[in-house]
Design a protein around this motif. Structure first.
Motif, PDB file in Angstrom:
ATOM      1  N   GLY A   4      -0.339  47.766  -2.697  1.00 29.14           N
ATOM      2  CA  GLY A   4       0.436  48.892  -2.216  1.00 29.14           C
ATOM      3  C   GLY A   4      -0.418  49.929  -1.518  1.00 29.14           C
ATOM      4  O   GLY A   4      -1.516  50.244  -1.985  1.00 29.14           O
ATOM      5  N   ILE A   5       0.081  50.435  -0.412  1.00 27.41           N
ATOM      6  CA  ILE A   5      -0.610  51.459   0.372  1.00 27.41           C
ATOM      7  C   ILE A   5       0.290  52.693   0.440  1.00 27.41           C
ATOM      8  O   ILE A   5       1.241  52.734   1.218  1.00 27.41           O
ATOM      9  CB  ILE A   5      -0.912  50.968   1.815  1.00 27.41           C
ATOM     10  N   PRO A   6       0.004  53.716  -0.371  1.00 24.87           N
ATOM     11  CA  PRO A   6       0.807  54.935  -0.293  1.00 24.87           C
ATOM     12  C   PRO A   6       0.299  55.865   0.801  1.00 24.87           C
ATOM     13  O   PRO A   6      -0.844  55.747   1.256  1.00 24.87           O
ATOM     14  CB  PRO A   6       0.615  55.569  -1.670  1.00 24.87           C
ATOM     15  N   LEU A  18      -5.496  51.226   4.597  1.00 21.01           N
ATOM     16  CA  LEU A  18      -5.437  49.900   5.221  1.00 21.01           C
ATOM     17  C   LEU A  18      -4.803  50.036   6.593  1.00 21.01           C
ATOM     18  O   LEU A  18      -3.721  50.607   6.713  1.00 21.01           O
ATOM     19  CB  LEU A  18      -4.599  48.948   4.353  1.00 21.01           C
ATOM     20  N   ILE A  19      -5.473  49.502   7.603  1.00 20.11           N
ATOM     21  CA  ILE A  19      -4.894  49.545   8.945  1.00 20.11           C
ATOM     22  C   ILE A  19      -4.117  48.248   9.196  1.00 20.11           C
ATOM     23  O   ILE A  19      -4.377  47.226   8.548  1.00 20.11           O
ATOM     24  CB  ILE A  19      -5.966  49.807  10.022  1.00 20.11           C
ATOM     25  N   PRO A  20      -3.168  48.292  10.108  1.00 19.19           N
ATOM     26  CA  PRO A  20      -2.302  47.129  10.313  1.00 19.19           C
ATOM     27  C   PRO A  20      -3.036  45.816  10.589  1.00 19.19           C
ATOM     28  O   PRO A  20      -2.619  44.771  10.069  1.00 19.19           O
ATOM     29  CB  PRO A  20      -1.432  47.535  11.510  1.00 19.19           C
ATOM     30  N   VAL A  21      -4.112  45.837  11.359  1.00 16.73           N
ATOM     31  CA  VAL A  21      -4.793  44.578  11.691  1.00 16.73           C
ATOM     32  C   VAL A  21      -5.446  43.926  10.476  1.00 16.73           C
ATOM     33  O   VAL A  21      -5.827  42.755  10.539  1.00 16.73           O
ATOM     34  CB  VAL A  21      -5.824  44.743  12.830  1.00 16.73           C
ATOM     35  N   SER A  22      -5.555  44.651   9.365  1.00 15.69           N
ATOM     36  CA  SER A  22      -6.136  44.085   8.144  1.00 15.69           C
ATOM     37  C   SER A  22      -5.104  43.369   7.277  1.00 15.69           C
ATOM     38  O   SER A  22      -5.474  42.638   6.358  1.00 15.69           O
ATOM     39  CB  SER A  22      -6.813  45.182   7.329  1.00 15.69           C
ATOM     40  N   VAL A  23      -3.840  43.561   7.554  1.00 18.57           N
ATOM     41  CA  VAL A  23      -2.781  42.958   6.751  1.00 18.57           C
ATOM     42  C   VAL A  23      -2.847  41.432   6.756  1.00 18.57           C
ATOM     43  O   VAL A  23      -2.761  40.804   5.697  1.00 18.57           O
ATOM     44  CB  VAL A  23      -1.387  43.468   7.184  1.00 18.57           C
ATOM     45  N   GLY A  38       5.611  55.725   6.767  1.00 19.75           N
ATOM     46  CA  GLY A  38       4.870  56.862   7.297  1.00 19.75           C
ATOM     47  C   GLY A  38       3.436  56.961   6.822  1.00 19.75           C
ATOM     48  O   GLY A  38       2.726  57.896   7.197  1.00 19.75           O
ATOM     49  N   ALA A  39       2.964  56.003   6.025  1.00 20.27           N
ATOM     50  CA  ALA A  39       1.609  56.083   5.473  1.00 20.27           C
ATOM     51  C   ALA A  39       0.534  56.116   6.551  1.00 20.27           C
ATOM     52  O   ALA A  39      -0.487  56.774   6.394  1.00 20.27           O
ATOM     53  CB  ALA A  39       1.350  54.915   4.524  1.00 20.27           C
ATOM     54  N   GLY A  40       0.739  55.430   7.641  1.00 20.39           N
ATOM     55  CA  GLY A  40      -0.270  55.379   8.687  1.00 20.39           C
ATOM     56  C   GLY A  40      -0.076  56.374   9.813  1.00 20.39           C
ATOM     57  O   GLY A  40      -0.893  56.449  10.728  1.00 20.39           O
ATOM     58  N   ALA A  41       0.973  57.159   9.762  1.00 22.38           N
ATOM     59  CA  ALA A  41       1.320  58.046  10.880  1.00 22.38           C
ATOM     60  C   ALA A  41       0.206  59.022  11.245  1.00 22.38           C
ATOM     61  O   ALA A  41      -0.111  59.190  12.423  1.00 22.38           O
ATOM     62  CB  ALA A  41       2.605  58.805  10.571  1.00 22.38           C
ATOM     63  N   ALA A  42      -0.407  59.657  10.257  1.00 22.24           N
ATOM     64  CA  ALA A  42      -1.456  60.642  10.544  1.00 22.24           C
ATOM     65  C   ALA A  42      -2.695  59.986  11.156  1.00 22.24           C
ATOM     66  O   ALA A  42      -3.473  60.638  11.844  1.00 22.24           O
ATOM     67  CB  ALA A  42      -1.848  61.395   9.275  1.00 22.24           C
ATOM     68  N   ALA A  43      -2.856  58.682  10.938  1.00 22.15           N
ATOM     69  CA  ALA A  43      -3.978  57.939  11.505  1.00 22.15           C
ATOM     70  C   ALA A  43      -3.605  57.237  12.810  1.00 22.15           C
ATOM     71  O   ALA A  43      -4.428  56.540  13.406  1.00 22.15           O
ATOM     72  CB  ALA A  43      -4.488  56.912  10.495  1.00 22.15           C
ATOM     73  N   GLY A  44      -2.350  57.405  13.246  1.00 27.59           N
ATOM     74  CA  GLY A  44      -1.917  56.830  14.516  1.00 27.59           C
ATOM     75  C   GLY A  44      -1.299  55.445  14.422  1.00 27.59           C
ATOM     76  O   GLY A  44      -1.180  54.751  15.428  1.00 27.59           O
ATOM     77  N   GLN A  53       2.584  42.915  11.436  1.00 25.92           N
ATOM     78  CA  GLN A  53       1.444  42.188  10.872  1.00 25.92           C
ATOM     79  C   GLN A  53       1.785  41.513   9.542  1.00 25.92           C
ATOM     80  O   GLN A  53       0.948  40.834   8.951  1.00 25.92           O
ATOM     81  CB  GLN A  53       0.257  43.138  10.686  1.00 25.92           C
ATOM     82  N   GLY A  54       3.015  41.711   9.051  1.00 22.81           N
ATOM     83  CA  GLY A  54       3.456  40.999   7.856  1.00 22.81           C
ATOM     84  C   GLY A  54       3.617  41.829   6.604  1.00 22.81           C
ATOM     85  O   GLY A  54       3.908  41.284   5.537  1.00 22.81           O
ATOM     86  N   ALA A  55       3.440  43.138   6.696  1.00 19.27           N
ATOM     87  CA  ALA A  55       3.633  44.007   5.533  1.00 19.27           C
ATOM     88  C   ALA A  55       5.098  44.408   5.408  1.00 19.27           C
ATOM     89  O   ALA A  55       5.819  44.473   6.399  1.00 19.27           O
ATOM     90  CB  ALA A  55       2.775  45.265   5.656  1.00 19.27           C
ATOM     91  N   ALA A  56       5.499  44.694   4.194  1.00 15.48           N
ATOM     92  CA  ALA A  56       6.801  45.309   3.947  1.00 15.48           C
ATOM     93  C   ALA A  56       6.572  46.817   3.928  1.00 15.48           C
ATOM     94  O   ALA A  56       5.463  47.278   3.693  1.00 15.48           O
ATOM     95  CB  ALA A  56       7.350  44.845   2.606  1.00 15.48           C
ATOM     96  N   THR A  57       7.616  47.576   4.194  1.00 11.46           N
ATOM     97  CA  THR A  57       7.528  49.022   4.078  1.00 11.46           C
ATOM     98  C   THR A  57       8.597  49.487   3.094  1.00 11.46           C
ATOM     99  O   THR A  57       9.620  48.823   2.918  1.00 11.46           O
ATOM    100  CB  THR A  57       7.717  49.736   5.428  1.00 11.46           C
TER     101      THR A  57
END
Length: 85
Positions: A4-6, A18-23, A38-44, A53-57
């Motif tokens: 899980g990535i909060p 975790l960035i998307p390309v690591s999924v 929204g977990a990655g929003a501040a990082a773009g 990339q295969g993650a669930a949100t």
């Protein structure tokens, strides 16, 4: 197992654990990945990038309630009781 990535809650924190390309690497290792919306929003990074990339949100409750492993840049000491036993 589910990872899980909060969304980070520390003031001024713009990183994500975790960035998307690591999924795909985690998926290849047999892990499921759930990312808080929204977990990655501040990082773009958008939720769509994670899903592509295969993650669930899901919600913060979904992440903490279903993940076996939590990845965070900074722990959140102000959230007692959110981890499951």
């Amino acid at each position: 197992m589910k990872v899980g990535i909060p969304r980070e809650t520390a003031p001024g924190e713009t990183r994500v654990a975790l960035i998307p390309v690591s999924v795909p690497a985690l998926k290849k290792a047999g892990l499921e990945v759930i990312v808080q919306e929204g977990a990655g929003a501040a990082a773009g990074f958008t939720d769509d990038e994670y899903r592509t990339q295969g993650a669930a949100t899901g919600s913060r409750a979904d992440v903490f309630g279903t993940a076996d492993i939590i990845l965070q840049v900074r722990s959140a000491p102000g959230e007692p009781g959110v981890l499951r036993n």
